[in-house]
Design a protein around this motif. Structure first.
Motif: not given
Length: 227
Positions: A146-156, A167-169
């Motif tokens: 869940r914490r790793i997934f939360a790195l995904a940028p929002a709004g896309r 890239d976020a990781i």
């Protein structure tokens, strides 16, 4: 105590670093302590200076340098950060597992048929990411996924969000990576002739490095093999 406004002042930093090489032992020691209090975390010049002082002829100075180094390195690498590096190494496999898993809700998300937004992806995709990571032999808890997934940028859209996750990781892994010069300096200090330095180096190394870090493990093994 550090003077107001000193932190981040490059001129003060340069002067303090130069003082770390002063002929007077007390001046060197005071300068080292000042670096630990006033330099910003991760400041390259300050860290390089402190690492170089691990070669000082005076044991007390070498020990002081070790203690100040710890104040300036990024936070200890967490298990999530360690997993991030493993994910980067296996991202192509992970992408295949996500896209082609028979029960994955990522599959329609990536095709844009049922789950179309990044918010939807975050809501339904954590379990699938957790499962996919297990498929590529990256063992994480659901909370870590869940914490790793939360790195995904929002709004896309969902597919873009997943692809941006790489890239976020990478940014997350780099943000808390112990600088190579520090890692080399700490490991080198384990072989110092002075027991006080060796003991401090061992303690400091445990504080700043997660031993799941492949770089640390490899360098430690090399140091042991070299005697």
């Amino acid at each position: 105590a550090s003077a107001p406004g000193v932190q981040g002042d490059h001129r003060a930093l340069v002067i303090t670093c130069k003082m770390c090489y002063d002929e007077d032992i007390e001046v060197r020691k005071a300068a080292l302590l000042a670096l630990g209090e006033t330099a910003q975390v991760g400041e390259p010049l300050a860290l390089e200076t402190l690492v170089e002082r691990l070669q000082d002829e005076v044991v007390e100075i070498r020990v002081a340098a070790l203690h100040e180094i710890v104040k300036l390195v990024p936070a200890k690498e967490t298990s999530v950060i360690r997993h991030c590096q493993s994910i980067l190494d296996k991202f192509e496999e992970l992408e295949s597992a996500v896209q082609f898993g028979s029960s994955s809700t990522f599959t329609p998300a990536l095709k844009g048929t049922t789950v179309g937004t990044a918010a939807d992806l975050k809501r339904v995709g954590v379990h699938d990411l957790h499962h996919a990571l297990g498929t590529v032999q990256v063992q994480v808890t659901l909370a870590e996924a869940r914490r790793i997934f939360a790195l995904a940028p929002a709004g896309r859209d969902a597919k873009a969000a997943f692809l941006d996750l790489k890239d976020a990781i990478a940014r997350e892994a780099l943000s808390t990576r112990v600088p190579d010069c520090v890692l080399s300096g700490l490991i080198g200090a384990l072989g110092d002739p002075a027991r006080a330095v060796r003991g401090s180096a061992s303690k400091m190394l445990r504080q700043v490095v997660d031993f799941g870090d492949a770089r640390a493990v490899q360098r430690l093994c090399t140091a042991v093999a070299a005697g």
